[in-house]
Design an enzyme around this catalytic site. Structure first.
Site: not given
Length: 666
Positions: A116, A297
């Site tokens: 992140k 994903r």
């Protein structure tokens, strides 16, 4: 196009991928752990390979075992699903190196967005607005504490490799920062193998907006509009919808354009999600929405996007991985109607939402909704995996109609003896604030009192009717037969050849209920239940054997005899109806100060030690189970007596982990 696909996952996502693969004529291959030997995804596949024991790290997270299974079965492609190895760049590289098609983004893209802190830096360079915070390399306690103070409380601590709410802790006060940091690091290490964190400013009225993006090998990137995933509990999504309520055309264009820029910045291929945090204090505004992270994903909530666009996202994944272009141009991707998804979790809302595990003796889903699930009646919810057991998805013309349809679907859920959040979902969907679209990520916490289950008079009447019917009607007796003078029922007014008339004392989910009940028809299908002027007629109807309904006025309760249990289903909430257990003593932490394991798990922390003075709610022992941490806290002010476990210990359900003595007692 490849001819076969192995799904490196389990449960509902494996079943979901197989559904599209079968439609496209592909051979399907499953992998499974010892705990999943009888699971539906194993049976639905054309071929299945056992890859290890129940713990995920010894099976589904073991890349070498998954690759060996692919080579053994001749799989030409691997779909990772979500979770487990889906965002593992090393695994993606190993798949490609083995000559197998990886159905996902390039490893470089996974790495770029997988952490992140690095992703936020990359987005700043790409001109994508990001949340104010700290994502530096210095991970010392001193630096992180100072940065939190600079940002200003409340802050959000997030594992840099995190996802799904794991490794994410809100901290409101400086004195709580150290505990929040320690917990985030533990969850980051346990779930992702990385204890590093970043810190963000916590937005007090946040909306969670995400955009579905798709890229192909020819340089094309498109979006499939946005989803709103704001209805969350402890950072776990509960209800998702598409499109986002209150999103005007200008704001939609701003956020979807930013999402496409973000995907292009990492040369993205396949399905992905750009997640944004929005300040909803004054509605959705283009200049108050910031990049939060990217999931490289397919997402759990992808069905709502499929519903409003008419696109099978798994089919697109297959085609793009095989080198084909994205089937539709941006201008041709529709946005029709409104879709909502509810996540059905195996958890007990009446017991602090603790995960519920065990065998599914009764598992009945509604027929008028899309159901994505990987369990079935007779199967088992395991302690080793995520507690989500199904997704319920509806698609209607309007948001109001979608909310009503999803509430009806959740109200039709019948699961026993595993507890679920179905009734809680119904109450969320019917809450006036949700119906109006006035939601943010703090909605559930703010409305917790209103969303709690409340037993009422009609439920009690239905329970007494169910119990009386089963204990008087020949052929439907359970346990010991009851005669007219049985002390447990408190029978009275018995007349030879007369209709049963009794004073009933029954236990309704452990709560004692006492009422008069008289059969009003010779076939025992109608009962009069109540006291004095509050007598109500309750009708008992059978459907198939062991299943039927009890009507109190116009309100319908599902009912079922499941083994030796009588279970009432009230708008998704399962209620056990039994004889009272006379002479039973209270147990649990509120009565004797013993802290017992609510489920099997592993001890990951013991913040207190024997002899410590503690206040009510202070963590004593921290248990990890079903991929989450659960703190067992002091039930009252007092002193820690003993702690019977150490970090690393595996404990069984009900084991005493610690004791707390009330203030003033030695």
């Amino acid at each position: 196009m490849f001819k076969s696909v192995l799904v490196a996952n389990r449960g509902e996502i494996a079943c979901r991928v197989f559904r599209t693969a079968r439609r496209m004529g592909l051979r399907t291959i499953a992998v499974y752990s010892e705990a999943d030997a009888q699971a539906p995804h194993v049976r639905e596949a054309d071929e299945a390979v056992l890859i290890g024991p129940a713990p995920a790290r010894e099976s589904y997270l073991d890349a070498a075992k998954v690759l060996a299974a692919a080579k053994q079965t001749g799989a030409e492609a691997i779909h990772p699903g979500y979770g487990f190895l889906s965002e593992n760049a090393d695994f993606a590289e190993a798949v490609a190196a083995a000559g197998i098609v990886w159905i996902g983004p390039k490893p470089a893209s996974i790495r770029a967005m997988g952490l992140k802190d690095a992703a936020k830096k990359l987005m700043i360079e790409a001109g994508v607005p990001v949340t104010p915070g700290y994502q530096g390399e210095d991970q010392s306690d001193e630096t992180l504490t100072a940065e939190a103070a600079r940002i200003g409380y409340p802050v959000l601590i997030k594992a840099v490799a995190g996802g799904g709410g794991k490794g994410m802790k809100r901290v409101d006060r400086p004195e709580d920062f150290a505990d929040g940091l320690a917990s985030a690091r533990r969850e980051g290490q346990s779930s992702f193998g990385d204890p590093r964190v970043l810190i963000e400013s916590y937005i007090t009225r946040p909306r969670h907006i995400e955009v579905q993006v798709f890229g192909d090998q020819h340089g094309t990137v498109v979006h499939l509009h946005e989803r709103d995933c704001s209805l969350q509990r402890r950072h776990q999504k509960v209800i998702e919808e598409a499109p986002a309520p209150g999103m005007d055309a200008a704001t939609r264009k701003a956020v979807t354009d930013a999402a496409v820029r973000a995907a292009r910045a990492v040369n993205y291929e396949g399905a992905g999600t750009i997640e944004f945090i929005a300040d909803a204090s004054d509605g959705l505004k283009a200049d108050r929405i910031w990049f939060m992270e990217m999931n490289t994903r397919l997402q759990v909530e992808h069905p709502v996007t499929e519903a409003v666009t008419g696109v099978d996202l798994v089919e697109w994944q297959f085609r793009v991985a095989a080198g084909e272009p994205i089937p539709l141009k941006q201008a041709d991707i529709p946005l029709n109607g409104w879709a909502m998804e509810a996540r059905l979790y195996a958890e007990d809302p009446a017991n602090g939402f603790l995960p519920s595990i065990g065998k599914l003796d009764h598992f009945r889903m509604p027929e008028d909704a899309r159901i994505d699930t990987g369990v079935e009646q007779g199967g088992e919810v395991s302690q080793f995996y995520d507690p989500m057991i199904a997704k319920l998805i509806v698609h209607e013309d309007t948001r109001e109609a979608a909310a009503e349809a999803l509430a009806d679907a959740c109200a039709s859920v019948e699961v026993w003896p595993v507890r679920t959040n179905a009734g809680f979902l119904v109450r969320c969907l019917e809450h006036p604030r949700f119906v109006e679209g006035d939601v943010d990520t703090g909605f559930i916490a703010a409305e917790e009192t209103e969303l709690a289950d409340r037993p009422d008079e009609e439920r009690d009447i239905a329970a007494v009717t169910l119990f009386a019917q089963h204990h008087y009607e020949p052929g439907h007796l359970i346990g010991n037969d009851f005669g007219p003078w049985d002390a447990t029922t408190g029978a009275s007014g018995f007349r030879l050849n007369g209709e049963p008339r009794s004073r009933w004392v029954v236990s309704v989910d452990g709560r004692s209920v006492e009422k008069n009940a008289i059969s009003a028809q010779t076939n025992n299908s109608t009962w009069l239940v109540g006291e004095g002027e509050s007598i109500r007629a309750a009708q008992y109807l059978y459907g198939e054997w062991g299943h039927g309904s009890v009507f109190v006025g116009e309100r319908e309760f599902g009912q079922n005899r499941i083994g030796e249990d009588l279970v009432l289903f009230d708008a998704g909430t399962a209620v056990l109806v039994t004889r009272p257990r006379y002479g039973a003593s209270a147990s649990g932490p509120a009565s004797d100060g013993s802290l017992r394991a609510p489920m099997p798990g592993k001890i990951v922390a013991t913040p207190a030690k024997p002899g410590d003075t503690v206040t009510k709610g202070q963590p004593i022992v921290v248990l990890e189970a079903m991929k989450m941490e659960h703190a067992l806290v002091a039930p009252f002010d007092g002193m820690v007596g003993e702690i019977t476990v150490a970090v690393g210990d595996q404990v069984i359900d009900g084991a005493v982990l610690a004791t707390v003595k009330p203030e003033g007692k030695e």
